[in-house]
Design an enzyme around this catalytic site. Structure first.
Site, PDB file in Angstrom:
ATOM      1  N   ARG A   1       1.705   1.723  -3.683  1.00  0.00           N
ATOM      2  CA  ARG A   1       0.654   2.391  -4.358  1.00  0.00           C
ATOM      3  C   ARG A   1      -0.080   3.733  -3.763  1.00  0.00           C
ATOM      4  NH1 ARG A   1      -4.231  -1.833  -3.712  1.00  0.00           N
ATOM      5  NH2 ARG A   1      -5.389  -0.583  -5.225  1.00  0.00           N
TER       6      ARG A   1
ATOM      7  N   GLU B   1     -12.040  -2.899 -23.641  1.00  0.00           N
ATOM      8  CA  GLU B   1     -12.384  -4.092 -24.379  1.00  0.00           C
ATOM      9  C   GLU B   1     -13.663  -4.414 -23.987  1.00  0.00           C
ATOM     10  OE1 GLU B   1      -8.922  -6.127 -22.951  1.00  0.00           O
ATOM     11  OE2 GLU B   1      -9.869  -5.912 -20.776  1.00  0.00           O
TER      12      GLU B   1
ATOM     13  N   SER C   1     -13.717  -4.299 -15.344  1.00  0.00           N
ATOM     14  CA  SER C   1     -13.804  -5.574 -16.055  1.00  0.00           C
ATOM     15  C   SER C   1     -15.095  -6.097 -15.385  1.00  0.00           C
ATOM     16  CB  SER C   1     -12.534  -6.421 -15.446  1.00  0.00           C
ATOM     17  OG  SER C   1     -12.557  -6.637 -14.039  1.00  0.00           O
TER      18      SER C   1
ATOM     19  N   HIS D   1     -15.187   0.792  -2.164  1.00  0.00           N
ATOM     20  CA  HIS D   1     -14.021  -0.105  -1.533  1.00  0.00           C
ATOM     21  C   HIS D   1     -13.157   0.589  -0.726  1.00  0.00           C
ATOM     22  CE1 HIS D   1     -14.844  -2.690  -4.902  1.00  0.00           C
ATOM     23  NE2 HIS D   1     -15.676  -2.789  -4.261  1.00  0.00           N
TER      24      HIS D   1
ATOM     25  N   TYR E   1       0.889  -1.124  -0.160  1.00  0.00           N
ATOM     26  CA  TYR E   1       0.068  -0.060   0.069  1.00  0.00           C
ATOM     27  C   TYR E   1       0.869   1.107  -0.053  1.00  0.00           C
ATOM     28  CZ  TYR E   1      -4.169  -2.559   0.003  1.00  0.00           C
ATOM     29  OH  TYR E   1      -5.367  -3.593  -0.260  1.00  0.00           O
TER      30      TYR E   1
ATOM     31  N   GLY F   1     -14.665   1.661 -17.264  1.00  0.00           N
ATOM     32  CA  GLY F   1     -13.637   1.108 -17.075  1.00  0.00           C
ATOM     33  C   GLY F   1     -13.266   0.029 -15.631  1.00  0.00           C
TER      34      GLY F   1
ATOM     35  N   ILE G   1     -10.029   3.692  -5.345  1.00  0.00           N
ATOM     36  CA  ILE G   1      -9.428   3.900  -4.022  1.00  0.00           C
ATOM     37  C   ILE G   1      -8.418   5.226  -4.129  1.00  0.00           C
ATOM     38  CG2 ILE G   1     -10.053   1.734  -2.984  1.00  0.00           C
ATOM     39  CD1 ILE G   1      -6.921   1.385  -2.975  1.00  0.00           C
TER      40      ILE G   1
HETATM   41  C1  BV8 Z   1     -18.353  -8.381  -0.119  1.00  0.00           C
HETATM   42  C2  BV8 Z   1      -9.964  -2.278  -2.701  1.00  0.00           C
HETATM   43  C3  BV8 Z   1     -19.877  -9.631   1.214  1.00  0.00           C
HETATM   44  C4  BV8 Z   1      -8.546  -3.121  -2.346  1.00  0.00           C
HETATM   45  C5  BV8 Z   1     -11.251  -4.019  -4.041  1.00  0.00           C
HETATM   46  C6  BV8 Z   1     -20.391 -13.055  -5.467  1.00  0.00           C
HETATM   47  C7  BV8 Z   1     -20.039 -13.906  -6.505  1.00  0.00           C
HETATM   48  C8  BV8 Z   1     -18.612 -14.263  -6.424  1.00  0.00           C
HETATM   49  C9  BV8 Z   1     -17.627 -13.780  -5.388  1.00  0.00           C
HETATM   50  C10 BV8 Z   1     -18.126 -12.859  -4.683  1.00  0.00           C
HETATM   51  C11 BV8 Z   1     -19.630 -12.589  -4.728  1.00  0.00           C
HETATM   52  N1  BV8 Z   1     -19.882 -11.870  -3.410  1.00  0.00           N
HETATM   53  C12 BV8 Z   1     -18.497 -11.439  -2.882  1.00  0.00           C
HETATM   54  C13 BV8 Z   1     -17.537 -12.036  -3.421  1.00  0.00           C
HETATM   55  C14 BV8 Z   1     -16.249 -12.238  -3.111  1.00  0.00           C
HETATM   56  C15 BV8 Z   1     -15.560 -11.075  -3.891  1.00  0.00           C
HETATM   57  C16 BV8 Z   1     -15.593 -11.222  -5.009  1.00  0.00           C
HETATM   58  O1  BV8 Z   1     -15.997 -10.246  -5.893  1.00  0.00           O
HETATM   59  N2  BV8 Z   1     -14.353 -11.846  -5.686  1.00  0.00           N
HETATM   60  C17 BV8 Z   1     -14.398 -11.648  -7.122  1.00  0.00           C
HETATM   61  C18 BV8 Z   1     -12.931 -11.832  -7.425  1.00  0.00           C
HETATM   62  C19 BV8 Z   1     -15.257 -13.009  -7.751  1.00  0.00           C
HETATM   63  N3  BV8 Z   1     -16.015  -9.698  -3.475  1.00  0.00           N
HETATM   64  C20 BV8 Z   1     -15.651  -9.301  -1.920  1.00  0.00           C
HETATM   65  O2  BV8 Z   1     -15.127  -9.934  -1.231  1.00  0.00           O
HETATM   66  C21 BV8 Z   1     -16.488  -8.048  -1.749  1.00  0.00           C
HETATM   67  N4  BV8 Z   1     -17.050  -8.271  -0.353  1.00  0.00           N
HETATM   68  O3  BV8 Z   1     -19.286  -8.692  -1.180  1.00  0.00           O
HETATM   69  O4  BV8 Z   1     -18.795  -8.641   1.016  1.00  0.00           O
HETATM   70  C22 BV8 Z   1     -19.338 -10.995   1.021  1.00  0.00           C
HETATM   71  C23 BV8 Z   1     -18.028 -11.417   1.401  1.00  0.00           C
HETATM   72  C24 BV8 Z   1     -17.618 -12.648   1.125  1.00  0.00           C
HETATM   73  C25 BV8 Z   1     -18.278 -13.551   0.401  1.00  0.00           C
HETATM   74  C26 BV8 Z   1     -19.569 -13.180  -0.163  1.00  0.00           C
HETATM   75  C27 BV8 Z   1     -20.110 -11.874   0.202  1.00  0.00           C
HETATM   76  C28 BV8 Z   1     -15.354  -6.881  -1.423  1.00  0.00           C
HETATM   77  C29 BV8 Z   1     -14.773  -6.628  -2.843  1.00  0.00           C
HETATM   78  C30 BV8 Z   1     -13.700  -5.535  -2.788  1.00  0.00           C
HETATM   79  C31 BV8 Z   1     -12.312  -5.805  -2.843  1.00  0.00           C
HETATM   80  N5  BV8 Z   1     -11.383  -4.577  -3.094  1.00  0.00           N
HETATM   81  N6  BV8 Z   1     -10.309  -2.903  -3.952  1.00  0.00           N
HETATM   82  C32 BV8 Z   1      -7.340  -2.522  -3.149  1.00  0.00           C
HETATM   83  O5  BV8 Z   1      -7.616  -1.638  -4.090  1.00  0.00           O
HETATM   84  O6  BV8 Z   1      -6.413  -2.750  -2.665  1.00  0.00           O
HETATM   85  S1  BV8 Z   1     -11.633  -4.638  -5.493  1.00  0.00           S
HETATM   86  C33 BV8 Z   1     -10.601  -4.160  -6.633  1.00  0.00           C
HETATM   87  O7  BV8 Z   1     -10.884  -4.978  -7.864  1.00  0.00           O
HETATM   88  C34 BV8 Z   1     -10.894  -2.824  -7.364  1.00  0.00           C
HETATM   89  O8  BV8 Z   1     -11.496  -1.870  -6.316  1.00  0.00           O
HETATM   90  C35 BV8 Z   1     -12.139  -3.209  -8.139  1.00  0.00           C
HETATM   91  O9  BV8 Z   1     -13.350  -2.999  -7.512  1.00  0.00           O
HETATM   92  C36 BV8 Z   1     -11.818  -4.336  -8.578  1.00  0.00           C
HETATM   93  C37 BV8 Z   1     -12.097  -4.852  -9.890  1.00  0.00           C
HETATM   94  O10 BV8 Z   1     -11.021  -4.096 -10.469  1.00  0.00           O
HETATM   95  P1  BV8 Z   1     -11.678  -3.167 -11.717  1.00  0.00           P
HETATM   96  O11 BV8 Z   1     -11.712  -1.737 -11.182  1.00  0.00           O
HETATM   97  O12 BV8 Z   1     -12.552  -3.794 -12.462  1.00  0.00           O
HETATM   98  O13 BV8 Z   1     -10.147  -3.062 -12.373  1.00  0.00           O
HETATM   99  P2  BV8 Z   1      -9.883  -4.266 -13.605  1.00  0.00           P
HETATM  100  O14 BV8 Z   1      -8.391  -4.174 -13.638  1.00  0.00           O
HETATM  101  O15 BV8 Z   1     -10.370  -5.504 -12.903  1.00  0.00           O
HETATM  102  O16 BV8 Z   1     -10.455  -3.709 -15.103  1.00  0.00           O
HETATM  103  C38 BV8 Z   1     -10.030  -2.540 -15.576  1.00  0.00           C
HETATM  104  C39 BV8 Z   1     -10.800  -2.537 -16.692  1.00  0.00           C
HETATM  105  O17 BV8 Z   1     -10.893  -1.205 -17.367  1.00  0.00           O
HETATM  106  C40 BV8 Z   1     -10.493  -3.523 -17.711  1.00  0.00           C
HETATM  107  O18 BV8 Z   1     -11.804  -4.034 -18.340  1.00  0.00           O
HETATM  108  C41 BV8 Z   1      -9.960  -2.705 -18.842  1.00  0.00           C
HETATM  109  O19 BV8 Z   1     -10.039  -3.255 -20.225  1.00  0.00           O
HETATM  110  C42 BV8 Z   1     -10.538  -1.379 -18.690  1.00  0.00           C
HETATM  111  N7  BV8 Z   1      -9.564  -0.489 -19.135  1.00  0.00           N
HETATM  112  C43 BV8 Z   1      -8.084  -0.316 -19.061  1.00  0.00           C
HETATM  113  N8  BV8 Z   1      -7.836   0.767 -19.407  1.00  0.00           N
HETATM  114  C44 BV8 Z   1      -8.847   1.563 -19.767  1.00  0.00           C
HETATM  115  C45 BV8 Z   1     -10.059   0.758 -19.509  1.00  0.00           C
HETATM  116  N9  BV8 Z   1     -11.155   1.371 -19.900  1.00  0.00           N
HETATM  117  C46 BV8 Z   1     -11.230   2.697 -20.543  1.00  0.00           C
HETATM  118  N10 BV8 Z   1     -10.098   3.363 -20.676  1.00  0.00           N
HETATM  119  C47 BV8 Z   1      -8.843   2.870 -20.389  1.00  0.00           C
HETATM  120  N11 BV8 Z   1      -7.877   3.741 -20.566  1.00  0.00           N
END
Ligand code: BV8
Length: 285
Positions: A69, A249, A223, A122, A66, A221, A106
């Site tokens: 970051r 994408e 995924s 978050h 952190y 922005g 964040i």
């Molecule tokens: C919760 C802070 C209750 C930390 C982050 C239901 C089903 C399955 C799993 C779960 C579910 N409910 C809960 C879960 C578990 C989990 C989860 O979702 N897991 C995933 C992996 C399946 N969720 C949780 O734990 C959440 N809590 O729901 O509580 C609960 C708990 C447990 C079990 C059940 C219920 C809490 C989630 C929060 C995690 N913390 N961030 C830190 O930052 O260090 S998440 C972190 O990744 C980010 O905050 C963001 O939210 C997340 C996703 O990232 P994105 O922002 O989408 O970024 P990514 O790189 O993935 O994509 C970027 C996109 O931009 C791409 O598509 C790319 O093409 C595009 N892009 C790139 N450049 C550009 C662009 N677009 C436009 N212009 C550009 N230039």
């Protein structure tokens, strides 16, 4: 009618607009996205470190992550996409439309661009709290903003993404602490929601209320992998709302979108929104 014109007509008709942003909107500010190439730090991907278990196991390693970051984000500023969202909010308010900005990010670049009342799903990189406190919203003495860089002397010069893996390289007592009300030293952690942690209940109620009445969702922005944010597009589509996506994408939610604009948000958003904002502000005079 072009796709862009049709989208602007949908904005005209909408009454409760929600914008959801993810790491992609900050990519052109120089902040690595989660799942892009920059999502790696040393041999870890962010998701391995953004968990309570990782912090419990090795708070030194997680604080180095952190600290790195915070150092990166401290050098970054908002880009034209952030400014476009801020001007959209002002135009919607002027036009009497409800507007809610939900961000997964964040970095607080939305606030730096002038967005107000931002719902940080978050938490924030710039917020800290004593280990064990459940909330993620700023509250005096419980969750507060700290932009010191480094946040403590022991982190000076630490956090390099290519450094050797020195687990526990900083003794716990030298990690960020604060004296709580009865003077005991409590360790601090970043007030960011880690995987497996529940969002702040006050954030959940604001987010749920906004999504429940949303008739136009603009997703920028992300995924669409992480929940609960990944569920917003399917929910709004199921209640007959318009869903639009601006992303580099296609994502798994793209098929739900009436409007899908592919490309970089810093380029696409001003092209998409600026003329609507100007016309709306004109009408509101
Ligand atoms: C919760 C802070 C209750 C930390 C982050 C239901 C089903 C399955 C799993 C779960 C579910 N409910 C809960 C879960 C578990 C989990 C989860 O979702 N897991 C995933 C992996 C399946 N969720 C949780 O734990 C959440 N809590 O729901 O509580 C609960 C708990 C447990 C079990 C059940 C219920 C809490 C989630 C929060 C995690 N913390 N961030 C830190 O930052 O260090 S998440 C972190 O990744 C980010 O905050 C963001 O939210 C997340 C996703 O990232 P994105 O922002 O989408 O970024 P990514 O790189 O993935 O994509 C970027 C996109 O931009 C791409 O598509 C790319 O093409 C595009 N892009 C790139 N450049 C550009 C662009 N677009 C436009 N212009 C550009 N230039």
């Amino acid at each position: 009618m072009s796709k862009e014109t049709a989208f602007r007509a949908a904005l005209d008709a909408a009454k409760n607009i929600v914008v959801l942003t993810g790491a992609g909107i900050s990519a052109e500010s120089g902040i690595p996205t989660f799942r892009g190439a920059g999502g790696l730090w040393r041999s870890y991907n962010a998701m391995e470190l953004a968990t309570p278990e990782a912090f419990q196991r090795d708070p030194s390693l997680v604080w180095e992550f952190y600290h790195y970051r915070r150092t990166v984000v401290a050098k970054c500023g908002p880009n034209p996409a952030h400014f476009a969202v801020a001007s959209l909010q002002r135009a919607c308010n002027l036009a009497g439309k409800k507007f809610t900005l939900l961000t997964q990010n964040i970095d607080r670049l939305h606030q730096a661009a002038g967005s107000t009342d931002v719902v940080e799903l978050h938490g924030s990189l710039w917020l800290v709290k004593p280990v064990g406190h459940p909330g993620f919203l700023e509250e005096a003495g419980l969750v507060w903003e700290n932009r010191d860089n480094p946040i403590c002397a022991a982190l000076e010069g630490k956090g390099a993404p290519d450094a050797a893996q020195l687990a526990g390289s900083i003794p716990a007592e030298n990690l960020p602490h604060f004296p709580d009300k009865d003077g005991a030293r409590k360790m601090l952690r970043p007030a960011v929601v880690w995987f497996g942690e529940t969002l702040d209940p006050r954030v959940v109620s604001r987010m749920s209320a906004a999504i429940d009445e949303c008739d136009l969702l603009l997703v920028i922005g992300t995924s669409a992998v992480v929940y609960p944010a990944a569920a917003f597009a399917p929910i709004v589509a199921s209640q007959g709302g318009v869903v639009a996506e601006v992303n580099l994408e296609p994502t798994k939610n793209s098929a739900l979108c009436q409007f899908s604009f592919q490309g970089q948000s810093a380029t696409l958003l001003p092209l998409l929104l600026d003329s609507w904002v100007a016309a709306t502000n004109e009408k509101s005079l």
